[in-house]
Design an enzyme around this catalytic site. Structure first.
Site, PDB file in Angstrom:
ATOM      1  N   ASP A  32     -10.833  36.000 -16.301  1.00  0.00           N
ATOM      2  CA  ASP A  32     -11.275  37.101 -15.436  1.00  0.00           C
ATOM      3  C   ASP A  32     -10.402  37.205 -14.179  1.00  0.00           C
ATOM      4  O   ASP A  32      -9.796  36.221 -13.763  1.00  0.00           O
ATOM      5  CB  ASP A  32     -12.747  36.877 -15.053  1.00  0.00           C
ATOM      6  N   GLY A  35      -7.492  42.349 -12.692  1.00  0.00           N
ATOM      7  CA  GLY A  35      -7.441  43.567 -11.878  1.00  0.00           C
ATOM      8  C   GLY A  35      -7.388  43.241 -10.396  1.00  0.00           C
ATOM      9  O   GLY A  35      -6.601  43.822  -9.641  1.00  0.00           O
ATOM     10  N   SER A  77     -14.284  42.405 -24.338  1.00  0.00           N
ATOM     11  CA  SER A  77     -15.709  42.340 -24.702  1.00  0.00           C
ATOM     12  C   SER A  77     -16.169  43.665 -25.314  1.00  0.00           C
ATOM     13  O   SER A  77     -15.505  44.700 -25.158  1.00  0.00           O
ATOM     14  CB  SER A  77     -16.556  42.024 -23.464  1.00  0.00           C
ATOM     15  N   THR A  78     -17.320  43.609 -25.976  1.00  0.00           N
ATOM     16  CA  THR A  78     -17.884  44.839 -26.552  1.00  0.00           C
ATOM     17  C   THR A  78     -18.265  45.833 -25.448  1.00  0.00           C
ATOM     18  O   THR A  78     -18.508  47.000 -25.725  1.00  0.00           O
ATOM     19  CB  THR A  78     -19.129  44.524 -27.419  1.00  0.00           C
ATOM     20  N   ASN A  80     -16.219  46.224 -22.677  1.00  0.00           N
ATOM     21  CA  ASN A  80     -14.996  46.652 -21.976  1.00  0.00           C
ATOM     22  C   ASN A  80     -14.520  48.055 -22.380  1.00  0.00           C
ATOM     23  O   ASN A  80     -13.644  48.631 -21.716  1.00  0.00           O
ATOM     24  CB  ASN A  80     -13.852  45.639 -22.169  1.00  0.00           C
ATOM     25  N   LEU A 210     -21.858  34.811 -17.544  1.00  0.00           N
ATOM     26  CA  LEU A 210     -21.334  34.665 -18.904  1.00  0.00           C
ATOM     27  C   LEU A 210     -20.777  35.965 -19.470  1.00  0.00           C
ATOM     28  O   LEU A 210     -19.983  35.934 -20.415  1.00  0.00           O
ATOM     29  CB  LEU A 210     -22.432  34.160 -19.836  1.00  0.00           C
ATOM     30  N   SER A 211     -21.224  37.108 -18.954  1.00  0.00           N
ATOM     31  CA  SER A 211     -20.759  38.402 -19.457  1.00  0.00           C
ATOM     32  C   SER A 211     -20.767  38.457 -20.985  1.00  0.00           C
ATOM     33  O   SER A 211     -19.790  38.883 -21.617  1.00  0.00           O
ATOM     34  CB  SER A 211     -19.368  38.739 -18.899  1.00  0.00           C
ATOM     35  N   GLU A 222     -20.431  22.411 -21.015  1.00  0.00           N
ATOM     36  CA  GLU A 222     -20.283  22.198 -19.573  1.00  0.00           C
ATOM     37  C   GLU A 222     -19.566  23.422 -19.003  1.00  0.00           C
ATOM     38  O   GLU A 222     -18.578  23.894 -19.571  1.00  0.00           O
ATOM     39  CB  GLU A 222     -19.454  20.939 -19.301  1.00  0.00           C
TER      40      GLU A 222
HETATM   41  C1  IPE Z   1     -15.569  39.443 -19.161  1.00  0.00           C
HETATM   42  O1  IPE Z   1     -15.022  39.966 -18.002  1.00  0.00           O
HETATM   43  C2  IPE Z   1     -14.808  39.906 -20.353  1.00  0.00           C
HETATM   44  C3  IPE Z   1     -13.472  39.347 -20.516  1.00  0.00           C
HETATM   45  C4  IPE Z   1     -12.910  38.441 -19.746  1.00  0.00           C
HETATM   46  C5  IPE Z   1     -12.740  39.852 -21.648  1.00  0.00           C
HETATM   47  P1  IPE Z   1     -15.537  41.316 -17.336  1.00  0.00           P
HETATM   48  O2  IPE Z   1     -14.685  41.549 -16.153  1.00  0.00           O
HETATM   49  O3  IPE Z   1     -15.580  42.397 -18.360  1.00  0.00           O
HETATM   50  O4  IPE Z   1     -17.021  40.947 -16.932  1.00  0.00           O
HETATM   51  P2  IPE Z   1     -17.981  41.607 -15.844  1.00  0.00           P
HETATM   52  O5  IPE Z   1     -18.008  43.078 -16.123  1.00  0.00           O
HETATM   53  O6  IPE Z   1     -17.398  41.311 -14.501  1.00  0.00           O
HETATM   54  O7  IPE Z   1     -19.295  40.932 -16.055  1.00  0.00           O
HETATM   55  C1  IPE Z   2     -10.097  40.188 -17.131  1.00  0.00           C
HETATM   56  O1  IPE Z   2      -9.730  40.729 -15.904  1.00  0.00           O
HETATM   57  C2  IPE Z   2      -9.488  40.899 -18.311  1.00  0.00           C
HETATM   58  C3  IPE Z   2     -10.441  41.709 -19.098  1.00  0.00           C
HETATM   59  C4  IPE Z   2     -11.719  41.811 -18.897  1.00  0.00           C
HETATM   60  C5  IPE Z   2      -9.882  42.466 -20.191  1.00  0.00           C
HETATM   61  P1  IPE Z   2     -10.451  42.018 -15.331  1.00  0.00           P
HETATM   62  O2  IPE Z   2      -9.767  43.220 -15.860  1.00  0.00           O
HETATM   63  O3  IPE Z   2     -11.905  41.960 -15.594  1.00  0.00           O
HETATM   64  O4  IPE Z   2     -10.156  41.867 -13.784  1.00  0.00           O
HETATM   65  P2  IPE Z   2     -11.189  42.098 -12.599  1.00  0.00           P
HETATM   66  O5  IPE Z   2     -12.377  41.250 -12.884  1.00  0.00           O
HETATM   67  O6  IPE Z   2     -11.514  43.554 -12.585  1.00  0.00           O
HETATM   68  O7  IPE Z   2     -10.448  41.652 -11.387  1.00  0.00           O
HETATM   69 MG    MG Z   3     -13.509  41.203 -14.607  1.00  0.00          MG
END
Ligand code: IPE
Ligand code: IPE
Ligand code: MG
Length: 263
Positions: A32, A35, A77-78, A80, A210-211, A222
């Protein structure tokens, strides 16, 4: 900037001594913060995903060198699909870019590619890239690099329960035959056999949730949360997380670390 880079480099060289007898066999990572990392560099979000892809290469090698058996990476993720079309489009091209350049390294390191998630819902070119990589590494016997692509823990449980319900309906099994093992067998991780459940779950970027990742499998994992965004994650951060894991006392409901301990 220059000073910062050097300081980071020094921090990264900190020696973390690990107990090689207690390397987690299955490590799962919620990658994570791509972005936010990009935003911090005044770059578009997708630049974070691009950089994140390079980090996946480094961490795959590092985990394999440490003797990890399964490395599961949450890539999409489903949920995203809710992101802007351009970002989703970029993410769908990443597996192709990744495997185009990295399959020879995977083969050289005896690493086998596996995927969990609803791959059939991905664009045809993404499916093809993934299926090619699986086929090209199918005979490798070392670490399994397991990508969670269009994966969701709740959807996985629903699919598993539907399969079991069909077997009940056809008379093959009775409701009372359903047990935890049958549920595990109906999860997308079933092919990982004794390594299906992660020992260690890492989430980067300081978020502590956990998303919808591996809900069934993490019953006794753990959890280690690190502040680094995924593009900043290094082999040394991985080792730090494993060091924390090694300091934990896993009891599995009993009194000692032994799963079968009945004292
Ligand atoms: C979890 O991250 C999914 C992946 C790392 C692929 P997200 O960025 O999508 O999760 P949320 O939206 O912050 O919970
Ligand atoms: C994780 O980084 C990658 C995916 C979920 C595909 P993010 O894209 O969620 O980055 P943030 O959380 O918005 O910074
Ligand atoms: Mg994220």
């Amino acid at each position: 900037m220059f000073f910062n880079d050097r300081r980071e480099e020094r921090a990264d060289k900190q020696v973390v001594e690990l107990d090689n007898q207690q390397i987690p066999q299955h490590i799962a990572i919620i990658m994570d913060g791509n972005g936010r990392w990009a935003k911090g560099q005044n770059l578009p979000r997708v630049a974070g995903h691009q950089r994140g892809m390079e980090v996946v290469k480094d961490i795959t090698k590092a985990a394999s060198d440490l003797g990890v058996k399964v490395l599961t990476l949450y890539a999409f993720s489903t949920e995203n699909w809710k992101r802007p079309e351009t970002e989703v489009g970029f993410l769908m091209k990443l597996p192709g870019k990744f495997f185009d350049t990295f399959v020879p390294d995977l083969i050289a390191n005896n690493i086998r590619v596996n995927v969990i998630g609803y791959v059939d819902q991905l664009p045809a070119s993404t499916q093809k890239a993934v299926q090619n990589a699986i086929a090209q590494t199918a005979n490798n016997t070392g670490m399994v690099l397991n990508f969670a692509l269009n994966y969701g823990g709740r959807a996985e449980i629903v699919s598993g329960v539907q399969q079991i319900a069909q077997r009940v309906l056809s008379g093959e099994i009775k409701p009372e035959d359903i047990d935890e093992n049958m549920l595990s067998q109906s999860m997308m991780t079933a092919s990982l056999n004794e390594y299906a459940d992660p020992d260690l779950l890492i989430r980067t970027s300081g978020e502590e949730r956990l998303s919808n990742f591996l809900l069934w499998q993490i019953a006794y994992s753990e959890f280690v949360f690190v502040d680094e965004h995924w593009p900043e994650f290094t082999a040394s951060v991985l080792k730090r997380a494993i060091k924390i894991y090694q300091s934990r006392h896993r009891r599995f409901g009993g009194l000692s670390e032994n799963k079968s301990d009945k004292k």
